[in-house]
Design a protein around this motif. Structure first.
Motif, PDB file in Angstrom:
ATOM      1  N   UNK A   1       5.577 -21.051   4.086  1.00 30.00           N
ATOM      2  CA  UNK A   1       4.409 -20.466   3.605  1.00 30.00           C
ATOM      3  C   UNK A   1       4.697 -19.084   3.719  1.00 30.00           C
ATOM      4  N   UNK A   2       5.289 -18.039   4.792  1.00 28.10           N
ATOM      5  CA  UNK A   2       5.366 -16.605   4.942  1.00 28.10           C
ATOM      6  C   UNK A   2       6.803 -16.081   3.724  1.00 28.10           C
ATOM      7  N   UNK A   3       7.909 -16.344   3.354  1.00 29.46           N
ATOM      8  CA  UNK A   3       8.683 -16.935   2.767  1.00 29.46           C
ATOM      9  C   UNK A   3       7.881 -17.164   1.029  1.00 29.46           C
ATOM     10  N   UNK A   4       7.057 -18.128   1.035  1.00 33.28           N
ATOM     11  CA  UNK A   4       6.612 -17.814  -0.425  1.00 33.28           C
ATOM     12  C   UNK A   4       5.759 -16.369  -0.149  1.00 33.28           C
ATOM     13  N   UNK A   5       5.054 -15.955   0.407  1.00 33.74           N
ATOM     14  CA  UNK A   5       3.827 -15.165   0.039  1.00 33.74           C
ATOM     15  C   UNK A   5       4.315 -13.630   0.192  1.00 33.74           C
ATOM     16  N   UNK A   6       5.329 -13.138   0.813  1.00 38.54           N
ATOM     17  CA  UNK A   6       6.210 -12.678   0.579  1.00 38.54           C
ATOM     18  C   UNK A   6       6.883 -12.020  -0.854  1.00 38.54           C
ATOM     19  N   UNK A   7       7.483 -12.509  -1.526  1.00 40.17           N
ATOM     20  CA  UNK A   7       7.476 -11.862  -3.179  1.00 40.17           C
ATOM     21  C   UNK A   7       6.095 -11.618  -3.101  1.00 40.17           C
ATOM     22  N   UNK A   8       5.338 -12.666  -3.171  1.00 43.22           N
ATOM     23  CA  UNK A   8       3.842 -13.107  -4.042  1.00 43.22           C
ATOM     24  C   UNK A   8       3.228 -11.225  -3.682  1.00 43.22           C
ATOM     25  N   UNK A   9       3.533 -11.067  -3.104  1.00 43.28           N
ATOM     26  CA  UNK A   9       2.702  -9.381  -2.086  1.00 43.28           C
ATOM     27  C   UNK A   9       3.554  -8.325  -2.597  1.00 43.28           C
ATOM     28  N   UNK A  10       5.377  -8.645  -3.036  1.00 49.81           N
ATOM     29  CA  UNK A  10       5.055  -7.856  -3.964  1.00 49.81           C
ATOM     30  C   UNK A  10       4.836  -7.137  -5.263  1.00 49.81           C
ATOM     31  N   UNK A  11       5.386  -8.369  -5.460  1.00 52.97           N
ATOM     32  CA  UNK A  11       4.941  -8.483  -6.889  1.00 52.97           C
ATOM     33  C   UNK A  11       2.713  -8.100  -7.539  1.00 52.97           C
ATOM     34  N   UNK A  12       1.835  -8.621  -6.389  1.00 51.47           N
ATOM     35  CA  UNK A  12       1.046  -8.037  -6.705  1.00 51.47           C
ATOM     36  C   UNK A  12       0.834  -5.905  -6.489  1.00 51.47           C
ATOM     37  N   UNK A  13       1.387  -5.925  -6.043  1.00 48.08           N
ATOM     38  CA  UNK A  13       1.539  -4.161  -5.493  1.00 48.08           C
ATOM     39  C   UNK A  13       2.271  -3.692  -6.749  1.00 48.08           C
ATOM     40  N   UNK A  14       3.487  -4.242  -7.451  1.00 49.25           N
ATOM     41  CA  UNK A  14       3.616  -3.689  -8.489  1.00 49.25           C
ATOM     42  C   UNK A  14       2.497  -3.575  -9.489  1.00 49.25           C
ATOM     43  N   UNK A  15       1.926  -4.918  -9.573  1.00 52.20           N
ATOM     44  CA  UNK A  15       0.715  -4.964 -10.805  1.00 52.20           C
ATOM     45  C   UNK A  15       0.270  -4.151 -10.626  1.00 52.20           C
ATOM     46  N   UNK A  16      -0.433  -3.754  -8.943  1.00 50.62           N
ATOM     47  CA  UNK A  16      -1.302  -2.721  -8.402  1.00 50.62           C
ATOM     48  C   UNK A  16      -0.993  -1.211  -9.125  1.00 50.62           C
ATOM     49  N   UNK A  17       0.730  -0.942  -8.754  1.00 49.13           N
ATOM     50  CA  UNK A  17       1.162   0.179  -9.470  1.00 49.13           C
ATOM     51  C   UNK A  17       0.763  -0.077 -10.797  1.00 49.13           C
ATOM     52  N   UNK A  18       1.667  -0.767 -11.635  1.00 47.90           N
ATOM     53  CA  UNK A  18       1.443  -0.432 -13.116  1.00 47.90           C
ATOM     54  C   UNK A  18      -0.305  -0.616 -13.630  1.00 47.90           C
ATOM     55  N   UNK A  19      -1.082  -0.723 -13.498  1.00 44.34           N
ATOM     56  CA  UNK A  19      -2.852  -0.848 -13.401  1.00 44.34           C
ATOM     57  C   UNK A  19      -3.112   0.508 -13.481  1.00 44.34           C
ATOM     58  N   UNK A  20      -2.289   0.825 -12.397  1.00 45.06           N
ATOM     59  CA  UNK A  20      -3.173   2.222 -12.242  1.00 45.06           C
ATOM     60  C   UNK A  20      -2.349   3.073 -13.058  1.00 45.06           C
ATOM     61  N   UNK A  21      -0.657   3.532 -13.595  1.00 45.92           N
ATOM     62  CA  UNK A  21       0.164   4.674 -14.087  1.00 45.92           C
ATOM     63  C   UNK A  21      -1.450   3.701 -15.670  1.00 45.92           C
ATOM     64  N   UNK A  22      -0.669   2.569 -16.235  1.00 45.91           N
ATOM     65  CA  UNK A  22      -1.322   2.734 -17.522  1.00 45.91           C
ATOM     66  C   UNK A  22      -3.126   3.267 -17.471  1.00 45.91           C
ATOM     67  N   UNK A  23      -3.954   2.825 -16.516  1.00 43.17           N
ATOM     68  CA  UNK A  23      -5.212   3.625 -16.467  1.00 43.17           C
ATOM     69  C   UNK A  23      -4.637   5.316 -16.714  1.00 43.17           C
ATOM     70  N   UNK A  24      -4.385   5.988 -16.005  1.00 44.12           N
ATOM     71  CA  UNK A  24      -3.796   6.960 -15.955  1.00 44.12           C
ATOM     72  C   UNK A  24      -3.547   7.475 -17.485  1.00 44.12           C
ATOM     73  N   UNK A  25      -2.346   6.710 -17.910  1.00 47.51           N
ATOM     74  CA  UNK A  25      -1.847   7.102 -19.259  1.00 47.51           C
ATOM     75  C   UNK A  25      -2.820   7.001 -20.270  1.00 47.51           C
ATOM     76  N   UNK A  26      -4.112   6.000 -20.156  1.00 44.77           N
ATOM     77  CA  UNK A  26      -5.093   6.037 -20.800  1.00 44.77           C
ATOM     78  C   UNK A  26      -5.997   7.111 -20.952  1.00 44.77           C
ATOM     79  N   UNK A  27      -5.773   7.423 -19.691  1.00 43.23           N
ATOM     80  CA  UNK A  27      -7.191   8.267 -19.376  1.00 43.23           C
ATOM     81  C   UNK A  27      -6.665   9.414 -20.682  1.00 43.23           C
ATOM     82  N   UNK A  28      -5.206   9.932 -20.539  1.00 45.46           N
ATOM     83  CA  UNK A  28      -5.282  10.812 -20.261  1.00 45.46           C
ATOM     84  C   UNK A  28      -4.280  11.200 -22.382  1.00 45.46           C
ATOM     85  N   UNK A  29      -5.057   9.941 -22.366  1.00 49.76           N
ATOM     86  CA  UNK A  29      -4.706   9.867 -24.067  1.00 49.76           C
ATOM     87  C   UNK A  29      -6.379   9.772 -25.041  1.00 49.76           C
ATOM     88  N   UNK A  30      -7.058  10.269 -23.679  1.00 50.91           N
ATOM     89  CA  UNK A  30      -8.474  10.468 -24.670  1.00 50.91           C
ATOM     90  C   UNK A  30      -8.949  11.511 -25.152  1.00 50.91           C
TER      91      UNK A  30
END
Length: 100
Positions: A71-100
């Motif tokens: 389970x720990x081996x399964x969780x590790x990549x899931x946490x990494x994917x979650x972190x990537x998605x969190x950063x991508x969401x923040x990036x696109x949110x900033x980009x959306x705010x900047x284009x208004x």
């Protein structure tokens, strides 16, 4: 830390544990370990884990430890994917705010 020798086969573990349990001595582990050519701590660990697996001690069984590792081996990549998605969401949110 790499292993210094290949692991002992399960049959060897079972026979070593059987020899310890069959002994009439108060502390048979050092003698049996010496006879079999394994370290005292290795044999003590095998006996302890066997006691846990046989419900003679309250700790994680071998099956539970294996499941936890899996389970720990399964969780590790899931946490990494979650972190990537969190950063991508923040990036696109900033980009959306900047284009208004």
């Amino acid at each position: 830390m790499p292993r210094t020798r290949p692991p002992y086969p399960p049959e060897f573990h079972r026979e070593a544990i059987r020899l310890v349990r069959a002994s009439n001595e108060d502390h048979p582990i050092p003698r049996v370990a010496n006879e079999l050519g394994v370290s005292v701590e290795t044999l003590r660990t095998w006996v302890k884990q066997d006691e846990i697996d046989e419900s003679e001690r309250e700790e994680l069984t071998t099956e539970e430890k294996e499941e936890l590792r899996r389970l720990r081996r399964e969780v590790k990549p899931l946490r990494q994917e979650k972190e990537i998605l969190r950063k991508a969401t923040a990036f696109f949110a900033r980009k959306e705010i900047g284009s208004r």
